[in-house]
Design an enzyme around this catalytic site. Structure first.
Site, mmCIF file in Angstrom:
data_model
loop_
_atom_site.group_PDB
_atom_site.id
_atom_site.type_symbol
_atom_site.label_atom_id
_atom_site.label_comp_id
_atom_site.label_asym_id
_atom_site.label_seq_id
_atom_site.Cartn_x
_atom_site.Cartn_y
_atom_site.Cartn_z
ATOM 1 N N GLU A 1 -2.341 -10.175 -17.488
ATOM 2 C CA GLU A 1 -2.563 -9.080 -16.545
ATOM 3 C C GLU A 1 -3.359 -7.932 -17.165
ATOM 4 O OE1 GLU A 1 0.994 -7.337 -14.807
ATOM 5 O OE2 GLU A 1 2.080 -7.498 -16.668
ATOM 6 N N ASN B 1 1.568 -0.186 5.689
ATOM 7 C CA ASN B 1 1.933 -0.900 4.473
ATOM 8 C C ASN B 1 2.717 -2.126 4.905
ATOM 9 O OD1 ASN B 1 2.979 -1.728 1.971
ATOM 10 N ND2 ASN B 1 4.724 -0.351 2.156
ATOM 11 N N GLY B 2 2.252 -3.322 4.485
ATOM 12 C CA GLY B 2 2.954 -4.548 4.860
ATOM 13 C C GLY B 2 1.989 -5.567 5.429
ATOM 14 N N LYS C 1 1.881 -10.595 -19.970
ATOM 15 C CA LYS C 1 1.292 -9.298 -20.360
ATOM 16 C C LYS C 1 -0.179 -9.479 -20.691
ATOM 17 C CE LYS C 1 3.533 -6.874 -19.296
ATOM 18 N NZ LYS C 1 4.918 -6.951 -18.879
ATOM 19 N N LYS D 1 1.624 -1.810 -8.849
ATOM 20 C CA LYS D 1 2.891 -1.624 -9.566
ATOM 21 C C LYS D 1 4.069 -2.128 -8.740
ATOM 22 C CE LYS D 1 5.454 0.060 -12.902
ATOM 23 N NZ LYS D 1 5.540 -0.861 -14.053
ATOM 24 N N TRP E 1 -3.851 -1.902 -1.184
ATOM 25 C CA TRP E 1 -3.914 -3.149 -1.961
ATOM 26 C C TRP E 1 -4.211 -4.225 -0.928
ATOM 27 C CZ3 TRP E 1 -1.244 -7.882 -2.198
ATOM 28 C CH2 TRP E 1 -1.466 -8.640 -3.357
ATOM 29 N N ARG F 1 1.030 1.545 -5.878
ATOM 30 C CA ARG F 1 1.205 0.539 -4.840
ATOM 31 C C ARG F 1 -0.094 -0.180 -4.487
ATOM 32 N NH1 ARG F 1 5.257 0.853 -0.956
ATOM 33 N NH2 ARG F 1 7.070 1.807 -1.869
ATOM 34 N N HIS G 1 4.963 -32.396 -25.140
ATOM 35 C CA HIS G 1 5.070 -33.204 -23.927
ATOM 36 C C HIS G 1 3.874 -33.009 -22.997
ATOM 37 C CE1 HIS G 1 9.054 -34.561 -25.016
ATOM 38 N NE2 HIS G 1 9.375 -33.304 -25.310
ATOM 39 N N CYS H 1 0.876 -1.159 0.000
ATOM 40 C CA CYS H 1 0.000 0.000 0.000
ATOM 41 C C CYS H 1 0.916 1.212 0.000
ATOM 42 C CB CYS H 1 -0.828 0.034 1.281
ATOM 43 S SG CYS H 1 -1.716 -1.500 1.601
ATOM 44 N N GLU I 1 6.741 -13.906 -21.258
ATOM 45 C CA GLU I 1 6.425 -12.491 -21.038
ATOM 46 C C GLU I 1 5.139 -12.103 -21.794
ATOM 47 O OE1 GLU I 1 6.999 -10.138 -19.188
ATOM 48 O OE2 GLU I 1 6.835 -8.237 -20.230
HETATM 49 O O1 M6R Z 1 9.357 -3.582 -9.674
HETATM 50 P P1 M6R Z 1 9.787 -4.955 -10.057
HETATM 51 O O2 M6R Z 1 10.499 -5.000 -11.377
HETATM 52 O O3 M6R Z 1 10.583 -5.640 -8.986
HETATM 53 O O4 M6R Z 1 8.445 -5.768 -10.240
HETATM 54 C C1 M6R Z 1 8.471 -7.136 -10.526
HETATM 55 C C2 M6R Z 1 7.101 -7.611 -10.923
HETATM 56 O O5 M6R Z 1 6.182 -7.396 -9.898
HETATM 57 C C3 M6R Z 1 6.604 -6.918 -12.199
HETATM 58 O O6 M6R Z 1 7.490 -7.098 -13.265
HETATM 59 C C4 M6R Z 1 5.217 -7.450 -12.604
HETATM 60 O O7 M6R Z 1 5.311 -8.791 -12.981
HETATM 61 C C5 M6R Z 1 4.613 -6.582 -13.705
HETATM 62 N N1 M6R Z 1 3.247 -6.290 -13.393
HETATM 63 C C6 M6R Z 1 4.670 -7.227 -15.040
HETATM 64 O O8 M6R Z 1 4.099 -6.443 -16.031
#
Ligand code: M6R
Length: 607
Positions: free
Chosen positions: A486, A98-99, A483, A602, A74, A27, A502, A2, A479
């Site tokens: 999400e 936060n935590g 993408k 984020k 969050w 956050r 497999h 958060c 990746e």
């Molecule tokens: O800030 P960071 O690069 O450590 O974050 C790592 C992941 O949380 C981040 O890459 C996440 O997977 C993204 N939402 C991917 O788009």
């Protein structure tokens, strides 16, 4: 995870709490709230949803007062409801957190047995009750916070306000970041310097276990043992932290289209002016000192590590181990002085990655961080922090940070190869020449956006989508799937092309689009064979390749996306564009919240 903020100001703080909270929305954004002290008594506003909801609540019922704390959430413990939104209050105490308080359950039971009543399902509320109880027993606010901190297990950054105390704010951190901001006769607390940028560039970072008692004109910092300590005040570059969408509809497209220019910036940072050598400002790591590289990260940053494994092993002939940070730490792998550990993080605050860094510190020969946020905890705690130069990335889904992480890794792989005698000076120059083409090739790849948007109109109808790739394009398949999941909420998986037979091939039918990343390289024919296996079972293949690849293998595919021809070394960087834009357009087609997808944040500052 958060975002938290606190202000002891000279004027009404509610508007500034909102402004600074907006910079922390990365956050978490499922609910938000503020407490403001007016005429000595605390008043609260909270709302479910993004900050606009809190803004509306404050418009409907404004708050006046010069001291306040705020929070954007969050959810971890308890659904995103108004009752679970922070700040939480107990008697004279208000807290934002936060935590995760890991021992909140026994603490809550203990407090319930003593007659306390809880208004939320959160772990955080117990903190307010413990402080209140200690104050009721005669302790001062500072003593009550100190005795409460001693009872908490887990990770936290906390900010407290107290009824009747207009010139007092207390903050604490363990496992989650917290910074003090210094103003003229004002004092601030914030999860990071970026949040505090609108009010100050003078920052003091609290260290692990620190807590601080603030008034408008004083600060007293204590370490985990309760000793008074001083921590340095630093100036942060506030200008670099201003962000807007420019002419784009979303931060995500702005950031995708920024890639050619930020990558050029990253390259100029790591190349000598004549492009003959890799040059690391501030001192290059010495790869001859190490027998192994261990690369650790989460999510997209982990996939950058996965690509880098191919580069380091193939070019520099150095063994590389990779792991996701959340697994790495708990499997407690042996790490020694002949290991270099590289942690990668855009935000520099990811709790799992930070914990991995703590695990290897003192064990590894060197801990290097590849980082975007240069003021972050990971940047500050690593032995060597290498910036990726991507600029602020706002969209929750990472795009330009990924390609800039790859750029830094590519430069390091060339450097390692040169230092270890696998490349001579001419070889180093030749590899650099390939890298120097990437900004132009990214630009070309971006020109295929209309074709990607057209393909996305079909993809948006699917329930499941598979991505395939071989060699360093395999991590790109992973990746691409991440993408797509999400951003569009469509189920997607990435597989190594050769692994499909497999098991996962059982998923194939005419309703499952299969996106195949297949530049013409040494493995092209093998990838095409795997693609044929899919088509033979009715699978609908979208071939992403260059003109030659499409000419050789496009027949029978559902659609083709043409990428510029490029050297196989840099193909993973170029193919990031279709991975990102296919997901982006599928999401806009479905109408999802591109910049702030549901359930995500984020910066993931909880384990
Ligand atoms: O800030 P960071 O690069 O450590 O974050 C790592 C992941 O949380 C981040 O890459 C996440 O997977 C993204 N939402 C991917 O788009």
């Amino acid at each position: 995870m958060c975002g938290i903020i606190g202000i002891l100001g000279k004027a009404d703080v509610a508007p500034m709490l909102l402004t600074t909270l907006k910079r922390l929305e990365y956050r978490g954004y499922d609910s938000a709230g503020v407490v403001v002290i007016n005429d000595g008594s605390m008043q609260t506003r909270r709302a479910v949803g993004k900050l606009e909801a809190l803004e509306m609540a404050l418009k409907a019922a404004p708050l006046q007062g010069n001291s306040g704390i705020g929070h954007t959430r969050w959810a971890t413990h308890g659904a995103p409801t108004e009752a679970n939104a922070h700040p939480h209050r107990a008697g004279k105490v208000a807290v934002v957190h936060n935590g995760i308080i890991e021992n909140f359950q026994p603490l809550r039971e203990e407090l319930l047995a003593k007659g306390h009543q809880f208004a939320s399902e959160t772990d955080s509320e117990v903190v307010a009750h413990l402080v209140m109880r200690a104050m009721d027993q005669g302790q001062s606010p500072a003593q009550a916070v100190a005795s409460t901190l001693a009872r908490l297990e887990g990770a936290f950054a906390l900010a407290f306000l107290f009824d009747g105390e207009d010139d007092l704010m207390i903050g604490a951190r363990r496992g989650s970041p917290l910074a003090i901001g210094h103003g003229e006769g004002e004092m601030y607390l914030g999860s990071d310097a970026m949040a505090l940028a609108p009010v100050t560039s003078r920052i003091t970072y609290l260290e692990e276990g620190d807590w601080v008692v603030l008034t408008r004109n004083s600060q007293q910092i204590y370490d985990a043992l309760g000793n008074g300590v001083s921590r340095p005040e630093v100036m942060v570059n506030v200008d670099a932290m201003q962000v807007d969408k420019g002419n784009h509809r979303h931060f995500m497209t702005k950031e995708i289209f920024e890639q050619p220019s930020v990558m050029a910036l990253a390259l100029s940072h790591y190349l000598s002016p004549d492009h003959s050598q890799i040059h690391v400002p501030g001192g290059a790591p010495d790869f001859t000192r190490f027998d192994r590289l261990v690369l650790v990260a989460c999510g997209t940053a982990y996939y950058a590590c996965h690509v880098a494994k191919y580069w380091f092993e193939q070019m520099a002939r150095i063994p590389v181990e990779i792991d996701v940070a959340s697994e790495f730490r708990y499997r407690a792998p042996p790490i020694g002085r002949r290991d270099m550990v590289i942690v990668v993080s855009q935000s520099g605050e990811t709790a799992d990655t930070l914990a991995a860094l703590h695990y290897v510190k003192g064990k590894a020969g060197q801990v290097v961080a590849i980082i975007n946020a240069t003021e972050s905890s990971i940047a500050r705690e690593a032995d060597l922090a290498l910036p990726i130069k991507a600029g602020v990335e706002v969209s929750v889904a990472s795009s330009k940070a990924f390609t800039c992480q790859l750029t830094v890794f590519a430069a390091l792989a060339i450097l390692a190869a040169r230092q270890r005698g696998e490349l001579d000076a001419a070889g180093e120059k030749a590899q650099i020449a390939k890298l120097v083409h990437t900004p132009r090739l990214l630009d070309e790849a971006l020109k295929a956006e209309p074709q990607m948007a057209a393909a996305a109109r079909e993809l948006a109808k699917a329930r499941d989508i598979l991505f395939l790739g071989r060699g360093p394009l395999y991590p790109l398949a992973l990746e691409g799937a991440l993408k797509l999941k999400e951003l569009s909420y469509i189920h997607a998986e990435g597989y190594a092309s050769g692994e499909l037979k497999h098991g996962p091939i059982a998923l194939i039918d005419e309703r499952v689009p299969v996106i195949c990343f297949a530049p013409v390289d040494a493995l092209f024919d093998k990838t095409v064979s795997n693609m044929q296996e899919v088509m033979a079972r009715g699978g609908k293949v979208l071939l992403v390749s260059d003109a030659k690849g499409i000419a050789r293998a496009g027949k029978g595919t559902w659609a083709q996306l043409e990428m510029p021809e490029c050297d196989p070394f840099i193909a993973p960087i170029i193919y990031a564009i279709p991975a990102q834009l296919l997901a982006y357009h599928t999401a806009t087609e479905k109408g999802t919240d591109v910049d702030q997808p549901r359930n995500l944040a984020k910066s993931v500052t909880v384990e």
